[in-house]
Motif scaffolding. Structure first.
Motif, short mmCIF file in Angstrom:
data_model
loop_
_atom_site.label_atom_id
_atom_site.label_comp_id
_atom_site.label_asym_id
_atom_site.label_seq_id
_atom_site.Cartn_x
_atom_site.Cartn_y
_atom_site.Cartn_z
N ARG A 1 50.13 44.49 74.59
CA ARG A 1 50.53 44.90 75.94
C ARG A 1 49.50 45.79 76.63
N SER A 2 49.03 46.81 75.96
CA SER A 2 48.00 47.66 76.57
C SER A 2 47.23 48.35 75.47
N TRP A 3 45.97 48.64 75.76
CA TRP A 3 45.12 49.21 74.73
C TRP A 3 43.95 49.94 75.37
N GLY A 4 43.59 51.06 74.79
CA GLY A 4 42.40 51.77 75.22
C GLY A 4 42.56 52.48 76.55
N VAL A 5 41.45 52.94 77.06
CA VAL A 5 41.42 53.71 78.29
C VAL A 5 41.90 52.89 79.48
N SER A 6 41.50 51.64 79.52
CA SER A 6 41.87 50.79 80.66
C SER A 6 43.37 50.49 80.68
N GLY A 7 43.99 50.45 79.52
CA GLY A 7 45.42 50.14 79.44
C GLY A 7 45.74 48.74 79.92
N ASN B 1 53.28 39.81 74.56
CA ASN B 1 54.70 39.46 74.59
C ASN B 1 55.38 40.38 75.61
N PRO B 2 55.97 39.81 76.67
CA PRO B 2 56.62 40.65 77.67
C PRO B 2 57.86 41.38 77.14
N LYS B 3 58.41 40.90 76.04
CA LYS B 3 59.57 41.55 75.44
C LYS B 3 59.09 42.45 74.31
N LYS B 4 59.57 43.67 74.28
CA LYS B 4 59.10 44.67 73.34
C LYS B 4 60.10 44.91 72.21
N ILE B 5 59.57 45.10 71.01
CA ILE B 5 60.42 45.52 69.89
C ILE B 5 60.66 47.01 70.05
N PHE C 1 61.89 34.73 71.53
CA PHE C 1 61.74 34.83 72.99
C PHE C 1 60.32 34.43 73.38
N TYR C 2 59.32 34.96 72.66
CA TYR C 2 57.92 34.67 73.00
C TYR C 2 57.61 33.19 72.83
N ARG C 3 58.15 32.57 71.80
CA ARG C 3 57.91 31.14 71.59
C ARG C 3 58.37 30.35 72.82
N ARG C 4 59.59 30.65 73.30
CA ARG C 4 60.11 29.96 74.49
C ARG C 4 59.25 30.30 75.72
N TYR C 5 58.91 31.57 75.86
CA TYR C 5 58.09 32.03 76.98
C TYR C 5 56.75 31.29 77.00
N LEU C 6 56.07 31.22 75.86
CA LEU C 6 54.76 30.57 75.78
C LEU C 6 54.84 29.09 76.11
N ASP D 1 51.62 41.81 57.28
CA ASP D 1 52.73 41.30 56.48
C ASP D 1 54.02 41.14 57.29
N GLU D 2 53.96 41.44 58.58
CA GLU D 2 55.12 41.28 59.46
C GLU D 2 54.94 40.05 60.35
N ALA D 3 56.04 39.41 60.67
CA ALA D 3 56.00 38.33 61.66
C ALA D 3 55.56 38.92 62.99
N CYS D 4 54.86 38.13 63.79
CA CYS D 4 54.26 38.62 65.03
C CYS D 4 54.15 37.48 66.03
N HIS D 5 54.13 37.81 67.32
CA HIS D 5 53.94 36.75 68.31
C HIS D 5 52.56 36.10 68.16
N GLY D 6 51.64 36.78 67.48
CA GLY D 6 50.34 36.18 67.18
C GLY D 6 50.48 34.95 66.30
N ASP D 7 51.48 34.93 65.43
CA ASP D 7 51.74 33.75 64.60
C ASP D 7 52.15 32.56 65.47
N VAL D 8 52.89 32.84 66.51
CA VAL D 8 53.30 31.79 67.46
C VAL D 8 52.06 31.23 68.15
N LEU D 9 51.14 32.11 68.55
CA LEU D 9 49.91 31.67 69.20
C LEU D 9 49.06 30.83 68.26
N ILE D 10 48.93 31.26 67.01
CA ILE D 10 48.14 30.49 66.03
C ILE D 10 48.74 29.10 65.86
#
Length: 120
Positions: free
Chosen positions: A34-40, A47-51, A66-71, A96-105
């Motif tokens: 969602r956001s990272w670093g100084v630029s944010g 993923n627009p939906k947050k855990i 949700f992300y799978r459907r969104y994508l 070791d956790e499921a992630c929306h990155g797995d959906v992207l892969i």
């Protein structure tokens, strides 16, 4: 089959944690959070939906579903999914956790598999 449907690996796309990159030169890395670093800046792959309850596996599953459907319903993202081919997807989730990155892969591999079938 579990949370993430697996497709035959067609690319070297993988997930990496922020801690995996500390002090390392990064090549072929795409931030998917969602956001990272100084630029944010928010990644278009975020993923627009947050855990909100990280200890709740049911919520994690719901957010990833949700992300799978969104994508898959987002024509703009799906049209550019192969930008992620052979990239390292940088996320805050533990490996070791499921992630929306797995959906992207899996979306990358599914798209490559479909393209390969078209060529035959």
């Amino acid at each position: 089959m579990g949370l993430i449907k697996k497709y035959k690996v067609m690319s070297k796309t993988s997930r990496v944690e922020l801690t995996d990159l500390e002090g390392k030169t990064t090549n072929k890395v795409v931030y998917i959070g969602r956001s990272w670093g100084v630029s944010g800046k928010r990644s278009k792959w975020s993923n627009p939906k947050k855990i909100t309850d990280y200890g709740n596996p049911s919520q994690r599953r719901d957010v990833i579903n949700f992300y799978r459907r969104y994508l898959f319903n987002n024509k703009k993202l799906m049209a550019s999914i192969l930008e992620l081919k052979d990239m390292k997807l940088l996320c805050h989730c533990n490996k070791d956790e499921a992630c929306h990155g797995d959906v992207l892969i899996n979306a990358v591999n599914h798209t490559l598999s479909a393209l390969k079938k078209e060529v035959k």
